[in-house]
Design a protein around this motif. Structure first.
Motif, PDB file in Angstrom:
ATOM      1  N   SER A  53       0.894  -1.166   0.151  1.00 40.26           N
ATOM      2  CA  SER A  53       0.049  -0.068  -0.028  1.00 40.26           C
ATOM      3  C   SER A  53       1.022   1.260  -0.152  1.00 40.26           C
ATOM      4  CB  SER A  53      -0.704  -0.078   1.399  1.00 40.26           C
ATOM      5  OG  SER A  53      -0.181   0.209   2.514  1.00 40.26           O
ATOM      6  N   ASP A  54       0.284   2.458  -0.104  1.00 47.13           N
ATOM      7  CA  ASP A  54       0.905   3.691  -0.381  1.00 47.13           C
ATOM      8  C   ASP A  54       1.687   4.043   1.210  1.00 47.13           C
ATOM      9  OD1 ASP A  54       0.659   4.288  -2.884  1.00 47.13           O
ATOM     10  OD2 ASP A  54      -1.059   5.332  -2.595  1.00 47.13           O
ATOM     11  N   ARG A  55       1.005   3.336   1.945  1.00 49.19           N
ATOM     12  CA  ARG A  55       1.532   3.625   3.457  1.00 49.19           C
ATOM     13  C   ARG A  55       2.714   2.878   3.802  1.00 49.19           C
ATOM     14  NH1 ARG A  55       0.081   1.673   8.798  1.00 49.19           N
ATOM     15  NH2 ARG A  55       0.727   3.409  10.294  1.00 49.19           N
ATOM     16  N   GLU A  56       2.717   1.618   3.475  1.00 53.66           N
ATOM     17  CA  GLU A  56       3.714   0.769   3.655  1.00 53.66           C
ATOM     18  C   GLU A  56       4.949   1.251   2.685  1.00 53.66           C
ATOM     19  OE1 GLU A  56       1.524  -3.700   4.223  1.00 53.66           O
ATOM     20  OE2 GLU A  56       1.164  -2.818   2.333  1.00 53.66           O
ATOM     21  N   ARG A  58       5.414   4.414   2.001  1.00 50.24           N
ATOM     22  CA  ARG A  58       6.255   5.497   2.832  1.00 50.24           C
ATOM     23  C   ARG A  58       6.873   4.949   3.933  1.00 50.24           C
ATOM     24  NH1 ARG A  58       0.935   7.825   2.142  1.00 50.24           N
ATOM     25  NH2 ARG A  58       0.596   7.073   4.237  1.00 50.24           N
ATOM     26  N   ASP A  59       6.632   3.958   4.669  1.00 52.01           N
ATOM     27  CA  ASP A  59       7.424   3.303   5.716  1.00 52.01           C
ATOM     28  C   ASP A  59       8.616   2.942   5.360  1.00 52.01           C
ATOM     29  OD1 ASP A  59       5.271   3.811   7.403  1.00 52.01           O
ATOM     30  OD2 ASP A  59       4.658   1.579   7.414  1.00 52.01           O
ATOM     31  N   SER A  63       8.205   5.960  -2.898  1.00 55.11           N
ATOM     32  CA  SER A  63       6.903   6.386  -3.422  1.00 55.11           C
ATOM     33  C   SER A  63       6.425   5.254  -4.172  1.00 55.11           C
ATOM     34  CB  SER A  63       7.253   7.717  -4.302  1.00 55.11           C
ATOM     35  OG  SER A  63       7.734   7.399  -5.392  1.00 55.11           O
ATOM     36  N   ARG A  64       5.205   5.599  -4.913  1.00 53.63           N
ATOM     37  CA  ARG A  64       4.628   4.469  -5.538  1.00 53.63           C
ATOM     38  C   ARG A  64       5.207   4.753  -6.920  1.00 53.63           C
ATOM     39  NH1 ARG A  64       1.746   0.310  -5.395  1.00 53.63           N
ATOM     40  NH2 ARG A  64       0.911   1.086  -3.500  1.00 53.63           N
TER      41      ARG A  64
END
Length: 77
Positions: A53-56, A58-59, A63-64
């Motif tokens: 996911s985008d959050r993962e 970012r972690d 970026s995507r």
């Protein structure tokens, strides 16, 4: 101290040439298997990267766009 060789120069040249022969079929096959294994693992990792996911993403600090760019690289890179 250098000791003169008992072999004529032609024999020495032949011995050197023999050491540069092509690898055995078994060795070439093992190298091919290692390459295929590496390519499959890279493909698996790139697919896993795309599934985050985008959050993962970012972690882990990417970026995507970075994930897509990495996943689209040719297999030999």
């Amino acid at each position: 101290m250098l000791v003169p060789s008992s072999h004529p120069p032609e024999a020495t040249m032949t011995l050197h040439a023999l050491s540069r022969t092509a690898p055995s079929p078994a060795r070439r096959f093992r190298a091919l298997l290692a390459w295929v294994t590496r390519i499959r693992e890279e493909r698996r990792q790139r697919d896993a990267l795309l599934s985050l996911s985008d959050r993962e993403l970012r972690d882990i600090g990417i970026s995507r766009y970075d994930a897509i760019t990495e996943a689209r690289k040719p297999l030999w890179r």
